[in-house]
Design an enzyme around this catalytic site. Structure first.
Site, PDB file in Angstrom:
ATOM      1  N   HIS A  86     -68.906  14.885 -13.962  1.00 37.47           N
ATOM      2  CA  HIS A  86     -68.993  15.143 -15.413  1.00 37.47           C
ATOM      3  C   HIS A  86     -69.407  16.578 -15.708  1.00 37.47           C
ATOM      4  CE1 HIS A  86     -73.483  14.579 -15.751  1.00 37.47           C
ATOM      5  NE2 HIS A  86     -73.304  13.748 -14.749  1.00 37.47           N
ATOM      6  N   ASP A  88     -70.339  17.507 -18.809  1.00 37.70           N
ATOM      7  CA  ASP A  88     -71.331  17.561 -19.895  1.00 37.70           C
ATOM      8  C   ASP A  88     -72.733  17.533 -19.292  1.00 37.70           C
ATOM      9  OD1 ASP A  88     -71.049  14.810 -19.116  1.00 37.70           O
ATOM     10  OD2 ASP A  88     -71.981  14.182 -21.001  1.00 37.70           O
ATOM     11  N   ASP A 119     -77.044  18.308 -12.139  1.00 36.53           N
ATOM     12  CA  ASP A 119     -76.471  17.134 -12.832  1.00 36.53           C
ATOM     13  C   ASP A 119     -75.538  17.574 -13.944  1.00 36.53           C
ATOM     14  OD1 ASP A 119     -76.016  14.635 -13.885  1.00 36.53           O
ATOM     15  OD2 ASP A 119     -78.016  14.364 -14.686  1.00 36.53           O
ATOM     16  N   GLU A 152     -70.456  11.651 -19.879  1.00 40.48           N
ATOM     17  CA  GLU A 152     -71.272  10.794 -19.005  1.00 40.48           C
ATOM     18  C   GLU A 152     -72.681  10.652 -19.542  1.00 40.48           C
ATOM     19  OE1 GLU A 152     -73.744   9.237 -15.826  1.00 40.48           O
ATOM     20  OE2 GLU A 152     -73.997  11.149 -16.821  1.00 40.48           O
ATOM     21  N   GLU A 153     -73.233  11.757 -20.024  1.00 40.09           N
ATOM     22  CA  GLU A 153     -74.633  11.730 -20.458  1.00 40.09           C
ATOM     23  C   GLU A 153     -74.831  10.992 -21.786  1.00 40.09           C
ATOM     24  OE1 GLU A 153     -76.767  12.329 -18.402  1.00 40.09           O
ATOM     25  OE2 GLU A 153     -76.330  14.054 -17.147  1.00 40.09           O
ATOM     26  N   ASP A 179     -73.118  12.963  -7.562  1.00 44.22           N
ATOM     27  CA  ASP A 179     -73.913  13.003  -8.797  1.00 44.22           C
ATOM     28  C   ASP A 179     -75.210  12.218  -8.584  1.00 44.22           C
ATOM     29  OD1 ASP A 179     -74.466  13.633 -11.440  1.00 44.22           O
ATOM     30  OD2 ASP A 179     -73.402  11.902 -12.256  1.00 44.22           O
TER      31      ASP A 179
END
Ligand code: BES
Ligand code: MN
Ligand code: MN
Length: 457
Positions: A86, A88, A119, A152-153, A179
């Site tokens: 991801h 984001d 991350d 994702e977040e 991740d």
């Protein structure tokens, strides 16, 4: 033909510069103020995939942020690896706690400090560079597909639809994700599971307006007090969660599995020292590793209401709020848990207040088989590049979409993460060690090599 190792060695400084460029985008998916930055990040990622040699690269629109797709199909008879990541990141605040600006990557003591460093920008970008290295040295032994999302977040709301609508395009033999974390660079590890998640928000309303706490206090229920009492009652004296049915179906580990899990290197004193706490906390009867890896939990993520500004204001607030999340383990259905939470929370509210419960996102837990060619390939790749076999561990975090890959695409996921739990994910001063970044880039091609061999057996 140049070896992958040499190619990586020669290009390390550029690989780092490119990661810095990626980290400069403030791609905060939770905050609409960053919308253009998130979109620009997707374009940047797409361009980097093209530059690395991917084909059919596309920034696929969704009703939220786009998903970046790209692939290199070399031979339909070869196994295919689907890389997920991801682009984001979590919001950077509280900004004042950062030692250097979150979107100006800064190296201190060999570590890159920036939001998203670990991350997941630093980690998914290792795959882009490893792919480039395999392409440029004519060493790509499997087909590869990239799917890098931008939500994702915030719960991957649109990824499920995308996956369901693109089953053929995404067909693969394994999903490979970086991740997650390792124990340390001296003790490499490989996560075998992720917890699920159910995220809720509650609103407790007392009187119809804020009241003078002297005039009304003591005679009208204070929603902040009531909310605290309600939340406190969600754990009993053994720190078990009190929601009826919450533990139904929870898969307990066998004694053997517990022994394995607890034999992983873990220093409780170091753990406490790092966090500056005198004592750990948790469900009675379980070790810290069991509590984070294999047991469901309930946490208050935020709680507010009434006056929180400067100085003092004597007020009995009309409303109080909390964001509450539950980490789930195999055997728990996140939608069911959200319902159980709602029913229970409403049922424990005294008549003096009204309660509203809303559901945010969620997802199922995931456990990966360790006897699959893909897991074995990751195991061997780490063993080869670290000179030490990885320790299998169960991680406490969640990547809710992983369970969905299995449901929709019928494929298992391998979690080959290179972060550290101490990398300050979601916290100020997030970091990623340059060593880990390069180590990841070196290890990934070994995964492809071993996977091609094992899968073709
Ligand atoms: N990369 C993390 C998950 C993670 C971190 C797993 C460390 C294992 C070790 C991921 O980006 C994340 O933060 N997931 C969220 C859930 C999501 C729905 C917001 C989480 O775990 O809170
Ligand atoms: Mn992540
Ligand atoms: Mn995260």
């Amino acid at each position: 033909m140049q070896s992958i190792k040499n190619y990586i060695e020669e290009n390390k400084p550029r690989f780092l510069e490119e990661l810095f460029a990626l980290l400069r985008f403030p791609s905060v998916s939770a905050d609409p103020a960053y919308k253009n930055d998130v979109l620009a990040t997707a374009d940047f990622v797409a361009q980097k995939l093209r530059d690395a040699g991917a084909q059919n690269v596309e920034v696929c629109p969704t009703s939220g942020y786009p998903i970046v797709y790209g692939e290199k199909i070399i031979n339909n008879n070869l196994p295919t690896v689907l890389v997920y990541g991801h682009y984001d990141v979590q919001p950077a605040d509280p900004l004042e706690l950062w030692h250097t600006p979150p979107f100006e990557p800064t190296v201190r003591d060999g570590k890159i400090y920036a939001r998203g460093a670990c991350d997941d920008k630093g980690q998914f970008y290792m795959h882009v560079k490893a792919f480039e290295a395999m392409m440029h040295t004519d060493n790509l032994p499997c087909n590869i597909k990239f799917m890098i999302e931008g939500e994702e977040e915030v719960g991957s709301d649109n990824l499920g639809k995308f996956v369901a609508a693109n089953k053929e395009r995404l067909a693969a033999d394994v999903v490979l994700i970086s991740d997650t974390s390792m124990i340390s660079m001296e003790t490499p590890s490989l996560e075998t599971g992720l917890r699920g998640l159910s995220y809720m928000e509650v609103e407790v309303t007392g009187p119809n307006r804020d009241l003078h706490s002297g005039v009304y206090g003591g005679a009208v229920a204070n929603p902040a007090t009531i909310l605290c009492q309600m939340i406190a009652s969600l754990h009993d004296e053994n720190n078990h969660i009190t929601i009826p049915g919450f533990y139904d179906g929870v898969v307990e580990l066998t004694e053997e599995e517990r022994k394995d899990l607890n034999s992983a290197p873990f220093d409780l004193e170091e753990y406490k020292k790092d966090l500056e706490i005198e004592e750990v906390w948790g469900e009675n009867g379980y070790s810290t590793l069991e509590r984070t890896g294999t047991r469901p939990t309930l946490e208050v993520n935020g709680i507010w209401g009434g006056y929180t500004g400067a100085g003092a204001k004597t007020v009995l607030p009309s409303k109080a709020f909390a964001k509450i999340s539950m980490r789930l383990v195999p055997g728990q259905d996140w939608e069911k848990i959200s319902e159980l939470f709602t029913e229970h929370f409403v049922s424990i509210a005294p008549k003096s207040v009204k309660v509203k419960v809303t559901k945010h996102h969620g997802g199922a837990a995931y456990v990966t088989p360790t006897d699959s060619p893909a897991f074995q390939a990751a195991y061997q790749a780490i063993e080869e590049s670290f000179g030490k076999a990885p320790v299998p561990t169960r991680g406490g975090g969640s990547i809710p979409i992983v369970a969905l890959f299995e449901e929709e695409l019928g494929i298992k996921t391998v979690l080959m993460g290179f972060g550290l739990d101490s990398d300050n994910l979601h916290s100020p001063n997030e970091k990623y060690d340059i060593f880990n970044y390069y180590k990841g880039i070196e290890t990934i091609p070994l995964f492809f090599k071993h996977f091609a061999e094992l899968e073709n057996k």
